[in-house]
Enzyme design. Structure first.
Site, short mmCIF file in Angstrom:
data_model
loop_
_atom_site.label_atom_id
_atom_site.label_comp_id
_atom_site.label_asym_id
_atom_site.label_seq_id
_atom_site.Cartn_x
_atom_site.Cartn_y
_atom_site.Cartn_z
N ARG A 70 0.83 -1.22 0.00
CA ARG A 70 0.00 0.00 0.00
C ARG A 70 0.85 1.25 0.00
NH1 ARG A 70 -2.32 -3.69 2.88
NH2 ARG A 70 -1.27 -2.97 4.75
N GLU A 107 6.32 -10.88 14.91
CA GLU A 107 5.85 -11.49 16.15
C GLU A 107 6.22 -12.98 16.20
OE1 GLU A 107 1.71 -10.90 16.63
OE2 GLU A 107 1.68 -11.73 18.66
#
Ligand code: AMP
Length: 181
Positions: A70, A107
């Site tokens: 994006r 993560e």
């Protein structure tokens, strides 16, 4: 919304923010995804956002480096308005020529970003562009990549910052965002 002397309707950041859609549990459970595509599909909102970025970015930049994917949409539009070069920072294996690579922690696991080696050189002044700053891992890796080319990172710009994740603490260059969520 304000109509300027040429009859152009300029949207404020608050008005643009209302178009962004929160999508719970996308792309995986626990993530509240910020979907900016309704801004892109609204011509006046998208051009207004592009102009807001142009006003916020240091006019001495020579290039904008934008993060897949994006970031590409915002970065390319802003670069055209600023008359500066555009650089795609991509996922591994997408750029066809020699690249610098930088890995960073997610993560769970690790990811890598790449930039073409000859896209930048010492003396170039770069701003990083992306839609969302979350943990800052992606933008920190982008800073590291730009430094490998010898260029300077002047600042990083985001439409939105997820404040509690403190991504800005991981970045060396000044960080600007229009919205904190
Ligand atoms: P991070 O490295 O954690 O700062 O993540 C930043 C990258 O992941 C950016 O390229 C964002 O487009 C994307 N991203 C992270 N969190 C979100 C979110 N909640 N909504 C939309 N995009 C996100």
């Amino acid at each position: 919304m304000k109509v300027d002397r040429k009859g152009w309707t300029m949207w404020s950041i608050e008005e643009i923010a209302k178009l962004i859609k929160d999508v719970p549990d996308f792309p995986k459970k626990g993530i509240l995804f910020k979907d900016i595509t309704p801004v892109l599909s609204h011509h006046e909102a998208f051009v207004s956002l592009t102009r807001q970025f142009v006003r916020a970015i240091d006019p001495s930049v020579t290039h904008l480096a934008a993060i897949e994917s994006r970031g590409f949409i915002l970065g390319a539009a802003i670069a055209q308005h600023m008359n500066v070069g555009f650089l795609p920072v991509r996922k591994p294996g997408k750029l066809p020529r020699e690249t610098y690579a930088q890995s960073y922690q997610l993560e769970y696991g690790e990811d890598t970003l790449e930039i073409h080696k000859d896209d930048l050189k010492a003396g170039d002044r770069v701003a990083i562009i992306d839609d969302v700053l979350a943990t800052g891992g992606t933008a920190a890796a982008t800073e590291a990549l730009i430094k490998k080319t010898g260029a300077t990172v002047l600042e990083s710009h985001f439409l939105m910052e997820i404040e509690f994740l403190r991504g800005r603490d991981r970045l060396e260059a000044p960080v600007k965002s229009f919205m904190k969520v």
